[in-house]
Design an enzyme around this catalytic site. Structure first.
Site, PDB file in Angstrom:
ATOM      1  N   ARG A 119     -41.881 -30.549  18.678  1.00  0.00           N
ATOM      2  CA  ARG A 119     -41.098 -29.228  18.271  1.00  0.00           C
ATOM      3  C   ARG A 119     -40.722 -28.497  19.473  1.00  0.00           C
ATOM      4  O   ARG A 119     -41.000 -27.138  18.754  1.00  0.00           O
ATOM      5  CB  ARG A 119     -41.580 -29.244  16.391  1.00  0.00           C
ATOM      6  CG  ARG A 119     -40.668 -29.910  16.188  1.00  0.00           C
ATOM      7  CD  ARG A 119     -40.895 -31.021  15.299  1.00  0.00           C
ATOM      8  NE  ARG A 119     -40.127 -32.122  14.244  1.00  0.00           N
ATOM      9  CZ  ARG A 119     -39.911 -32.298  13.596  1.00  0.00           C
ATOM     10  NH1 ARG A 119     -40.161 -31.247  12.411  1.00  0.00           N
ATOM     11  NH2 ARG A 119     -38.957 -33.549  12.718  1.00  0.00           N
ATOM     12  N   GLN A 124     -35.582 -31.044  21.261  1.00  0.00           N
ATOM     13  CA  GLN A 124     -35.312 -31.371  20.412  1.00  0.00           C
ATOM     14  C   GLN A 124     -33.611 -32.457  20.471  1.00  0.00           C
ATOM     15  O   GLN A 124     -34.161 -33.184  19.650  1.00  0.00           O
ATOM     16  CB  GLN A 124     -33.932 -30.312  20.133  1.00  0.00           C
ATOM     17  CG  GLN A 124     -34.496 -29.411  19.068  1.00  0.00           C
ATOM     18  CD  GLN A 124     -33.966 -27.804  19.325  1.00  0.00           C
ATOM     19  OE1 GLN A 124     -33.097 -27.101  19.912  1.00  0.00           O
ATOM     20  NE2 GLN A 124     -34.270 -27.114  17.879  1.00  0.00           N
ATOM     21  N   ASP A 127     -36.092 -35.409  18.945  1.00  0.00           N
ATOM     22  CA  ASP A 127     -36.631 -35.824  18.463  1.00  0.00           C
ATOM     23  C   ASP A 127     -36.064 -36.670  17.213  1.00  0.00           C
ATOM     24  O   ASP A 127     -35.034 -36.460  16.399  1.00  0.00           O
ATOM     25  CB  ASP A 127     -36.378 -34.435  17.472  1.00  0.00           C
ATOM     26  CG  ASP A 127     -37.586 -33.884  16.674  1.00  0.00           C
ATOM     27  OD1 ASP A 127     -37.922 -35.200  16.172  1.00  0.00           O
ATOM     28  OD2 ASP A 127     -37.918 -32.786  16.250  1.00  0.00           O
ATOM     29  N   SER A 130     -36.302 -35.604  13.869  1.00  0.00           N
ATOM     30  CA  SER A 130     -35.197 -34.907  12.717  1.00  0.00           C
ATOM     31  C   SER A 130     -33.851 -35.456  13.035  1.00  0.00           C
ATOM     32  O   SER A 130     -32.965 -35.692  12.161  1.00  0.00           O
ATOM     33  CB  SER A 130     -34.819 -33.631  14.039  1.00  0.00           C
ATOM     34  OG  SER A 130     -35.589 -32.957  13.691  1.00  0.00           O
ATOM     35  N   TYR A 227     -45.080 -27.037  11.104  1.00  0.00           N
ATOM     36  CA  TYR A 227     -44.701 -28.017  10.040  1.00  0.00           C
ATOM     37  C   TYR A 227     -45.572 -26.850   8.899  1.00  0.00           C
ATOM     38  O   TYR A 227     -46.542 -26.084   9.038  1.00  0.00           O
ATOM     39  CB  TYR A 227     -46.025 -28.664  10.269  1.00  0.00           C
ATOM     40  CG  TYR A 227     -45.316 -30.013  10.896  1.00  0.00           C
ATOM     41  CD1 TYR A 227     -44.185 -30.376  10.507  1.00  0.00           C
ATOM     42  CD2 TYR A 227     -45.351 -30.187  12.294  1.00  0.00           C
ATOM     43  CE1 TYR A 227     -43.458 -32.124  11.194  1.00  0.00           C
ATOM     44  CE2 TYR A 227     -44.665 -30.583  13.555  1.00  0.00           C
ATOM     45  CZ  TYR A 227     -43.984 -31.535  12.569  1.00  0.00           C
ATOM     46  OH  TYR A 227     -43.282 -32.635  13.697  1.00  0.00           O
TER      47      TYR A 227
END
Ligand code: NAI
Length: 377
Positions: A119, A124, A127, A130, A227
């Site tokens: 992350r 991004q 990902d 996500s 997390y």
């Protein structure tokens, strides 16, 4: 550089790992694209759209491929048709699946697990957790509203006033944030909870109210990776008391709480379910990982004391066309990292932190430190 896009063998998987758009871009990077027949059909992409984008269609697409793009981890039958040394990129579901990881190592493929993407800002756009969780959060609210026998927004009509539904979102990561936003757009009154303090402001900025046990442990609950940690028994008891009081006034509950590599935390007990008004709906997005809700059944809508507990699997896949478009884009940006643009060939940067974090098997062995057999690690 031959890149194959596999048709998913699991009948419950409607997504596909490429779109005409990503095919075009991969071609421009110098790749030859071969698609298994019908790979995109369940995502609304007929073979003809892939060929129009410059790919060819072949039943044996994967056989000579240097790279195989998939949604799910290949099974033994699929692996048997891949060439040794082929790169296979998919959502590998590695936790607790040692035998399947070993099978990939034994087949001699270099497997990358997209869900292990670090992350970091640079990653991004790669990902998948996500991109898919965002859609699952949206779909959870749509599924809840379709199971709910009442309207979500407040309505003032000549025949009387309809109150706004109360929606409670438990776990405010990517899925939870989108669930809040979606429920707000539909006019619900939304509250949300999480164990990570950073979430409070995000919840409030979406127009929802944040509810949590905000003690010392809460202040430390976020890992460096962003997390949640597994909370202590004491915290869980305090959280349960708070939730028990709140949940009985809710119409719809969406749970999304996960802890990487661990079973999902149990947040809603049978008593809490029973305290809700008949006709209420709970959607448990964590059902595949053990579930946040007691009584949730994977792949089913369970009725418990008049409350519907929705346990759909692969919720992002319930929006297959959108989910495929975003997943394919994640794969494209990841692959971009592995292609030498001037030589138009594969050149995996093995020392890159993104590659190191995601490579599972290589040269006949499981190489990821979290999954390698202890003696070899
Ligand atoms: P996740 O899917 O692992 O978990 C969902 C949510 O459940 C999390 O917010 C977690 O804190 C919460 N949770 C866990 N245990 C709980 C409990 N006992 N009670 C209540 N809630 C509990 O999380 P997700 O969606 O993958 O996001 C984790 C974080 O990573 C977020 O802060 C997100 O913004 C961040 N992120 C950063 C990215 C980047 O910088 N590239 C990309 C994506 C996410």
């Amino acid at each position: 550089m031959r890149i194959a896009v596999a048709r998913e063998s699991d009948p419950a998987e409607d997504r596909v790992a490429a779109t005409p758009d990503t095919v075009k871009k991969l071609k421009s990077l110098g790749a030859e694209l071969v698609i298994e027949p019908g790979a995109g059909v369940k995502s609304g992409i007929p073979d003809a759209e892939f060929t129009a984008a410059g790919a060819s269609i072949a039943g044996d697409a994967v056989n000579n491929a240097d790279v195989v793009l998939k949604v799910r981890r290949p099974n033994a039958i699929e692996l048997a048709s891949y060439k040794k040394g082929a790169i296979v990129i998919a959502i590998m579901d590695p936790y607790g699946n040692d035998t399947a990881l070993k099978a990939m190592a034994d087949a001699g493929v270099t497997a990358f697990a997209m869900e292990l993407m670090p992350r970091i800002t640079r990653a991004q756009s790669m990902d998948v957790l996500s991109s898919q969780a965002n859609l699952a959060g949206y779909r959870a609210v749509i599924d809840a509203s379709s199971e709910y026998g009442r309207a979500l927004p407040m309505m003032m009509t000549a025949a009387g006033t309809v109150p706004a539904a109360k929606v409670f979102v438990m776990g405010v990561g990517v899925a939870g944030l989108q669930a809040i936003a979606t429920a707000r757009r539909l006019g619900a009154v939304v509250t949300a909870t999480d164990v990570r303090p950073a979430v409070k402001e995000q919840v409030q900025s979406l127009g929802a109210k944040f509810i949590a046990v905000e003690d010392e442990e809460f202040k430390q609950a976020e890992t460096a990776g962003g997390y949640a940690k597994e909370m202590s028994k004491e915290y869980q008891a305090k959280q349960a008391a708070l939730v028990a009081d709140h949940i009985k006034k809710q119409d719809i509950v969406i749970t999304t709480a996960l802890i990487p590599g661990r079973p999902a935390p149990r947040l809603v007990s049978r008593d809490m379910v029973a305290s809700m008004r008949p006709g209420s709906v709970i959607v448990d997005l964590a059902v595949e990982r053990g579930g946040n809700v007691e009584g949730a059944r994977p792949g089913e809508v369970a009725a418990v004391d008049g409350v519907k507990i929705v346990g759909h699997l692969n919720v992002a896949g319930r929006l297959a066309a959108t989910a495929s478009a975003l997943y394919a884009k994640n794969l494209l940006t990841f692959l971009d990292l592995m292609i030498d643009k001037s030589a138009k060939s594969l050149a995996v940067p093995w020392d890159d932190e993104i590659v190191k974090a995601t490579v599972l098997t290589r040269d006949g062995a499981v190489v990821h430190p979290n999954f390698a057999p202890k003696s070899a690690a």
